[in-house]
Design a protein around this motif. Structure first.
Motif, PDB file in Angstrom:
ATOM      1  N   ALA A   1      36.498 -18.206   4.516  1.00 31.32           N
ATOM      2  CA  ALA A   1      35.193 -18.869   4.599  1.00 31.32           C
ATOM      3  C   ALA A   1      34.073 -17.838   4.596  1.00 31.32           C
ATOM      4  N   GLU A   2      34.299 -16.707   5.240  1.00 28.93           N
ATOM      5  CA  GLU A   2      33.299 -15.635   5.251  1.00 28.93           C
ATOM      6  C   GLU A   2      33.202 -14.978   3.876  1.00 28.93           C
ATOM      7  N   VAL A   3      34.341 -14.827   3.204  1.00 29.47           N
ATOM      8  CA  VAL A   3      34.328 -14.286   1.840  1.00 29.47           C
ATOM      9  C   VAL A   3      33.485 -15.166   0.926  1.00 29.47           C
ATOM     10  N   ALA A   4      33.687 -16.474   1.021  1.00 25.93           N
ATOM     11  CA  ALA A   4      32.915 -17.405   0.193  1.00 25.93           C
ATOM     12  C   ALA A   4      31.429 -17.334   0.507  1.00 25.93           C
TER      13      ALA A   4
ATOM     14  N   THR B   1      42.131 -20.039   6.738  1.00 28.56           N
ATOM     15  CA  THR B   1      42.856 -19.022   5.972  1.00 28.56           C
ATOM     16  C   THR B   1      42.106 -17.694   5.996  1.00 28.56           C
ATOM     17  N   PHE B   2      42.859 -16.598   6.031  1.00 28.27           N
ATOM     18  CA  PHE B   2      42.235 -15.278   6.002  1.00 28.27           C
ATOM     19  C   PHE B   2      43.076 -14.327   5.168  1.00 28.27           C
ATOM     20  N   ARG B   3      42.432 -13.239   4.756  1.00 30.48           N
ATOM     21  CA  ARG B   3      43.112 -12.175   4.023  1.00 30.48           C
ATOM     22  C   ARG B   3      43.234 -10.964   4.923  1.00 30.48           C
ATOM     23  N   ILE B   4      44.356 -10.254   4.784  1.00 25.66           N
ATOM     24  CA  ILE B   4      44.539  -8.986   5.492  1.00 25.66           C
ATOM     25  C   ILE B   4      45.263  -8.028   4.547  1.00 25.66           C
ATOM     26  N   SER B   5      44.903  -6.771   4.571  1.00 29.62           N
ATOM     27  CA  SER B   5      45.447  -5.780   3.642  1.00 29.62           C
ATOM     28  C   SER B   5      46.212  -4.708   4.384  1.00 29.62           C
ATOM     29  N   VAL B   6      47.258  -4.214   3.715  1.00 29.26           N
ATOM     30  CA  VAL B   6      48.086  -3.142   4.261  1.00 29.26           C
ATOM     31  C   VAL B   6      48.186  -2.050   3.210  1.00 29.26           C
ATOM     32  N   THR B   7      47.914  -0.816   3.603  1.00 32.79           N
ATOM     33  CA  THR B   7      47.986   0.322   2.683  1.00 32.79           C
ATOM     34  C   THR B   7      48.832   1.417   3.304  1.00 32.79           C
ATOM     35  N   GLY B   8      49.891   1.805   2.594  1.00 30.71           N
ATOM     36  CA  GLY B   8      50.738   2.887   3.075  1.00 30.71           C
ATOM     37  C   GLY B   8      50.082   4.236   2.869  1.00 30.71           C
TER      38      GLY B   8
END
Length: 401
Positions: free
Chosen positions: A263-266, A56-63
């Motif tokens: 996993a890297e965040v943890a 699992t991974f997180r990805i962010s989007v900013t307008g």
């Protein structure tokens, strides 16, 4: 071997033995508390998150435009991500376990001010949150599409349902049967509990009640959106760049950033724990080495100072084993006195840490093995000088000046 005469002889030249005993006491006091803290930190680092970290991974989007609306673009983003080969599930979220930032909220069983409540993390998630995080549902169900509502900062929340962790359910409803009951949160009316998951860690590694989390079906419609994407097992590295490119292709004017595996965040969340553990283990090892060197030094000094005495005893029939046992007994007495003082020092240090740093009470079962290790090391350290003393020929020793 008679200990009393040996103890009396030590008191005639007491400075060295006293300093060595103090050294042993300080070492015991530091080692037990340090390794107790290290063990506590290791247990924290090994805590589960409840999430499928490896896939699992997180990805962010900013307008970047003023008129950008995630509410209008998000359905297409989610559809594009779900269409990627290797994606298992995706959801919006306001935070992730061990991510360091999130919402802390009071959850109560009633609207009254004195109603029993707990404080924990509030996860704002989409419909497929359970699949995206990899959470284990132990009671009830997940969220339905009609329960998902948009949320704009500053506006009131519309929360129809909630999913609790088992820890929250057990604290709020110790009699059981949380599903179907009502949950009360600030700025929201009564919310129906529709499910219970086994475990979901909070975004904060240092949070005392680490597994007190609640999921609510809200989607933040602000200019910034966090997405959690779960790949099929073993396909994380393949999926991550595809998701990033799909979001860029849909709207190149947006900023697609903060892509990181959970996993890297943890791992990053516990960097301080690892650094402190390494420092404490290193200092503890150095103290053990200093203790060994101190025992060797004191024993060697005693051998050189008492060569005539040793030779006389050898000439009177004392065996080599007797000489070795004499020096080992001397060291044993010194170390034992140091360990006794170290016991009090260890408890004192722990008491100070409890009051000043809010550490837990020391588990006294750590003391016996630590004391045994120091005693055995003392016996091993003195063995070399003792054997050298026993090897002194009686004739040479009696002629020594």
């Amino acid at each position: 071997m008679d200990i009393a005469p040996i103890a009396k002889s030590l008191m005639r030249n007491r400075v060295g033995p006293i300093l060595l005993a103090l050294q042993v006491a300080v070492t015991l006091g530091f080692l037990v508390n340090a390794f107790y803290i290290v063990n506590d930190r290791i247990e924290e680092m090994n805590r589960p998150t409840g999430v499928d970290l490896e896939n699992t991974f997180r990805i962010s989007v900013t307008g970047m435009d003023r008129d950008y609306s995630s509410a209008s673009s998000l359905p297409g983003d989610l559809q594009a991500i779900r269409a990627i080969d290797g994606v298992h599930a995706v959801t919006t979220t306001n935070s992730i376990p061990l991510g360091g930032s999130g919402w802390m909220t009071n959850f109560a069983v009633g609207p009254e001010e004195d109603a029993h409540d707990v404080v924990g993390a509030q996860y704002m998630v989409g419909e497929t949150a359970l699949e995206a995080f990899g959470l284990e549902l132990v009671a009830g169900r997940g969220f339905r599409p009609e329960e998902i509502h948009d949320y704009a900062r500053g506006e009131s929340m519309v929360i129809q349902s909630a999913i609790l962790t088992r820890a929250v359910a057990d604290q709020l409803f110790p009699e059981g049967d949380a599903v179907g009951r009502s949950l009360y949160m600030p700025h929201a009316g009564p919310t129906q509990i529709v499910g219970v998951v086994d475990f979901l860690g909070t975004p904060w590694a240092s949070f005392g009640d680490y597994d007190l989390s609640v999921l609510v079906p809200l989607v933040d419609t602000g200019p910034h959106t966090d997405l959690v994407v779960r790949a099929e097992p073993g396909r994380l590295d393949e999926v991550m760049p595809k998701v990033e490119q799909a979001l860029i292709d849909r709207d190149p004017s947006r900023l697609v950033h903060r892509q990181i595996a959970l996993a890297e965040v943890a791992s990053e969340a516990y960097e301080d724990h690892r650094a402190m553990s390494i420092i404490m283990v290193t200092v503890g090892a150095m103290l053990l080495v200093v203790n060994v060197l101190g025992i060797v030094g004191l024993a060697s000094f005693q051998v050189n100072r008492r060569r005539r005495q040793i030779g006389t005893r050898r000439a009177l029939g004392a065996s080599r084993g007797t000489i070795v046992r004499h020096f080992m007994t001397e060291t044993g007495i010194i170390v034992t006195v140091g360990l006794a003082a170290g016991l009090l020092l260890t408890i004192g240090i722990n008491f100070a840490m409890m009051r000043l740093l809010e550490f837990d009470r020391l588990d006294l079962t750590w003391l016996p093995p630590a004391a045994a290790i120091l005693f055995v090391l003392g016996q091993i350290a003195v063995l070399g000088p003792a054997r050298r003393a026993a090897s002194i020929p009686p004739a040479i020793a009696t002629r020594a000046s």
